[in-house]
Scaffold this motif. Structure first.
Motif, mmCIF file in Angstrom:
data_model
loop_
_atom_site.group_PDB
_atom_site.id
_atom_site.type_symbol
_atom_site.label_atom_id
_atom_site.label_comp_id
_atom_site.label_asym_id
_atom_site.label_seq_id
_atom_site.Cartn_x
_atom_site.Cartn_y
_atom_site.Cartn_z
ATOM 1 N N GLU A 63 3.928 9.965 -10.064
ATOM 2 C CA GLU A 63 2.943 10.246 -11.158
ATOM 3 C C GLU A 63 2.226 11.620 -11.198
ATOM 4 O OE1 GLU A 63 0.297 7.063 -11.661
ATOM 5 O OE2 GLU A 63 1.851 5.584 -12.500
ATOM 6 N N ASN A 64 1.786 11.878 -10.014
ATOM 7 C CA ASN A 64 1.483 13.235 -9.952
ATOM 8 C C ASN A 64 2.161 14.497 -10.012
ATOM 9 O OD1 ASN A 64 -1.251 12.354 -9.490
ATOM 10 N ND2 ASN A 64 -0.852 12.161 -7.126
ATOM 11 N N THR A 99 5.282 14.223 -11.664
ATOM 12 C CA THR A 99 5.645 14.404 -13.169
ATOM 13 C C THR A 99 4.676 15.001 -14.010
ATOM 14 O OG1 THR A 99 6.882 12.299 -12.724
ATOM 15 C CG2 THR A 99 6.279 12.934 -14.746
ATOM 16 N N ALA A 100 3.394 14.552 -13.559
ATOM 17 C CA ALA A 100 2.038 15.312 -14.430
ATOM 18 C C ALA A 100 2.120 16.854 -14.183
ATOM 19 C CB ALA A 100 0.874 14.695 -14.168
ATOM 20 N N ARG A 101 2.710 17.407 -12.907
ATOM 21 C CA ARG A 101 2.670 18.738 -12.791
ATOM 22 C C ARG A 101 3.681 19.305 -12.893
ATOM 23 N NH1 ARG A 101 -0.883 18.967 -7.210
ATOM 24 N NH2 ARG A 101 -2.518 18.212 -7.667
ATOM 25 N N GLY A 102 4.914 18.704 -13.761
ATOM 26 C CA GLY A 102 6.013 19.305 -14.162
ATOM 27 C C GLY A 102 6.954 19.651 -13.107
ATOM 28 N N LEU A 127 0.737 -1.183 -0.209
ATOM 29 C CA LEU A 127 -0.056 -0.102 -0.085
ATOM 30 C C LEU A 127 0.903 1.258 -0.104
ATOM 31 C CD1 LEU A 127 -2.718 -0.944 2.526
ATOM 32 C CD2 LEU A 127 -3.042 -0.865 0.239
ATOM 33 N N SER A 128 2.118 1.173 0.807
ATOM 34 C CA SER A 128 2.983 2.547 1.012
ATOM 35 C C SER A 128 3.500 2.664 -0.464
ATOM 36 C CB SER A 128 3.832 2.142 2.040
ATOM 37 O OG SER A 128 3.177 2.068 3.263
ATOM 38 N N LEU A 129 3.895 1.620 -1.127
ATOM 39 C CA LEU A 129 4.485 1.592 -2.321
ATOM 40 C C LEU A 129 3.465 2.108 -3.399
ATOM 41 C CD1 LEU A 129 6.714 -1.585 -2.672
ATOM 42 C CD2 LEU A 129 7.727 0.826 -2.342
ATOM 43 N N LYS A 130 2.338 1.692 -3.499
ATOM 44 C CA LYS A 130 1.352 2.256 -4.405
ATOM 45 C C LYS A 130 1.148 3.706 -4.108
ATOM 46 C CE LYS A 130 -3.503 1.677 -5.677
ATOM 47 N NZ LYS A 130 -4.631 0.689 -5.297
ATOM 48 N N ARG A 131 0.967 4.123 -2.913
ATOM 49 C CA ARG A 131 0.839 5.839 -2.708
ATOM 50 C C ARG A 131 1.948 6.498 -3.165
ATOM 51 N NH1 ARG A 131 -2.771 8.042 0.511
ATOM 52 N NH2 ARG A 131 -4.346 6.589 1.718
ATOM 53 N N ALA A 132 3.210 5.868 -2.940
ATOM 54 C CA ALA A 132 4.364 6.508 -3.377
ATOM 55 C C ALA A 132 4.377 6.659 -4.957
ATOM 56 C CB ALA A 132 5.693 5.645 -2.952
#
Length: 264
Positions: A222-223, A225-228, A212-217
């Protein structure tokens, strides 16, 4: 994070932040971070007069912050073991060439151990009060604010500030997920009475917690990276106007620190 039981508010041992609207809670997190760092350093240099002053001031801050004394009970066992360690290491002395059991108790050593433990108690108490009146995200932003000047030297300082902010922000989330996993395990059957089986059951919860922790990380990366986001571009922002309470807090910290220097 608190549970009502029998009409009383029960405090869980994992709780760090105590929600309230006291003056300490409303204080700018940068003032609290800087004050904690400076006062902790001064605790290592001041004498018993300064320790006495800090004890009374800390008690007043606990009352001002409206934090219950039960929040500090998790420190008791740690301090007991540290007191025993300091007492044995500084209070028990023996002559050169003799064995350990041929030594004797030294009153000066015991006094030195008690003074050292006193300093540790005050530092632990101030740290615990700081975490009780400051949200995890505000803690990260306050600490990262002081790393901003280092970003002019190396961009890694900004990366470290971001890492520190995210770490403090995600600690409560990880604890919450661990509690959810523990409750799911309880739904499957009663918790074993043998401590060996309890350890085994607890070990089995580590794997899903890590997943679960790795999934959150991964979602966080990804967020970003998407926000530059790119390395060295992190700037902590604390959108909080300075109030009269902040200026009073700075004045109190200055008087407190100068008093410790004078008494030391």
């Amino acid at each position: 994070m608190s549970a009502a039981k029998g009409g009383r508010l029960e405090i869980k041992v994992f709780e760090l932040y105590w929600p309230c609207n006291s003056a300490l809670h409303r204080l700018d997190p940068r003032i609290k971070v800087g004050g904690l760092a400076v006062l902790s350093l001064l605790m290592t240099m001041t004498k018993w007069q300064g320790l006495t002053l800090t004890s009374f001031v800390l008690l007043g801050l606990v009352i001002l912050g409206r934090t219950p004394l039960r929040l500090y009970r998790s420190m008791v066992m740690i301090l007991v073991w540290m007191g025993l360690f300091y007492g044995l290491s500084a209070g028990w002395v023996w002559s050169e060439g003799n064995t350990v059991w041929q030594g004797h108790w030294s009153m000066s050593g015991l006094i030195q151990a008690a003074e050292l433990l006193w300093r540790v108690v005050l530092i632990f108490g101030m740290t615990r009060l700081y975490s009780a009146v400051t949200r995890p995200l505000e803690q990260g932003l306050g600490i990262a604010y002081f790393f901003n000047p280092l970003a002019r030297i190396t961009p890694k300082a900004s990366d470290f500030a971001l890492l520190l902010t995210l770490t403090l922000r995600f600690i409560p989330l990880i604890v919450e997920e661990a509690l959810i996993l523990w409750k799911v395990r309880l739904l499957k059957g009663e918790w074993p009475s043998s401590w060996l089986k309890r350890v085994s059951e607890g070990m089995q919860l580590i794997v899903p917690l890590l997943l679960l922790s790795l999934k959150r990380a991964e979602e966080l990366a990804e967020n970003l990276t998407a926000r530059g986001y790119c390395s060295g571009k992190y700037r902590p922002l604390i959108l909080q106007d300075r109030s009269i309470e902040d200026y009073v807090g700075v004045l109190v910290l200055v008087i407190w620190g100068v008093s410790l220097l004078v008494l030391g």
